[in-house]
Design an enzyme around this catalytic site. Structure first.
Site, PDB file in Angstrom:
ATOM      1  N   GLY A  43       0.811  -1.211   0.000  1.00  0.00           N
ATOM      2  CA  GLY A  43       0.000   0.000   0.000  1.00  0.00           C
ATOM      3  C   GLY A  43       0.842   1.258   0.000  1.00  0.00           C
ATOM      4  O   GLY A  43       0.540   2.226  -0.710  1.00  0.00           O
ATOM      5  N   CYS A  44       1.899   1.262   0.786  1.00  0.00           N
ATOM      6  CA  CYS A  44       2.749   2.452   0.884  1.00  0.00           C
ATOM      7  C   CYS A  44       3.517   2.680  -0.425  1.00  0.00           C
ATOM      8  O   CYS A  44       3.711   3.825  -0.840  1.00  0.00           O
ATOM      9  CB  CYS A  44       3.706   2.317   2.061  1.00  0.00           C
ATOM     10  SG  CYS A  44       2.824   2.243   3.643  1.00  0.00           S
ATOM     11  N   THR A  45       3.914   1.603  -1.075  1.00  0.00           N
ATOM     12  CA  THR A  45       4.584   1.736  -2.362  1.00  0.00           C
ATOM     13  C   THR A  45       3.622   2.305  -3.401  1.00  0.00           C
ATOM     14  O   THR A  45       3.975   3.217  -4.155  1.00  0.00           O
ATOM     15  CB  THR A  45       5.152   0.380  -2.825  1.00  0.00           C
ATOM     16  OG1 THR A  45       6.100  -0.079  -1.851  1.00  0.00           O
ATOM     17  CG2 THR A  45       5.833   0.491  -4.177  1.00  0.00           C
TER      18      THR A  45
END
Length: 154
Positions: A43-45
């Site tokens: 998700g952060c990527t």
């Protein structure tokens, strides 16, 4: 922190270990400060890559994204290198800045205490917009860009 509040000025190391102060980052234009739970996760990527993919649009409105998580500078550096980010990633190892912005949660296990929040901060440190979604990864950059375009039109 909420729309209309004055953002707390802070200094944190970036992905190269260089200390970065919010007020200095704001000297060149608004900052889109996006908090994310952990570098190198799915998700952060996706979220950070969407900020990267909209780099020209952010530059057009005179703003720059700045990512922040509790990951150490070395991990932030690997994250930046693996994804070709052209913006700083800051290390908030003790969650001090996340806590001051309301982007911290105590109840999660492990190192996922940073909550996914984005703040659009004007050059006077006034908060123009707050975006909070844990699951809509593209919404953070899209909504921040919309707020900056509104600012520019006003």
């Amino acid at each position: 922190m909420a729309v209309g509040d004055l953002a707390t000025d802070f200094t944190l190391p970036d992905d190269t270990g260089t200390p970065r102060r919010l007020s200095e980052l704001l000297a060149t234009g608004p900052v889109v400060l996006f908090f994310y739970p952990a570098a190198m996760t799915g998700g952060c990527t996706a979220e950070a890559c969407h900020f990267r993919d909209l780099a020209a649009e952010f530059a057009e409105v005179g703003a720059q994204p700045v990512g922040i998580s509790s990951d150490p500078p070395g991990k932030q550096s690997m994250f930046a290198a693996a994804n070709g980010f052209g913006f700083p990633l800051l290390s908030d190892a003790d969650h001090t800045v996340a806590k001051s912005f309301g982007a911290w949660r105590a109840w999660l296990p492990g190192n996922f205490h940073t909550r996914r929040r984005t703040y659009v901060i004007d050059t006077d440190r006034g908060i123009l917009a707050e975006i909070g979604s844990e699951t809509a990864m593209e919404r953070h950059a899209d909504d921040a860009l919309a707020a900056l375009r509104e600012r520019r039109a006003a």
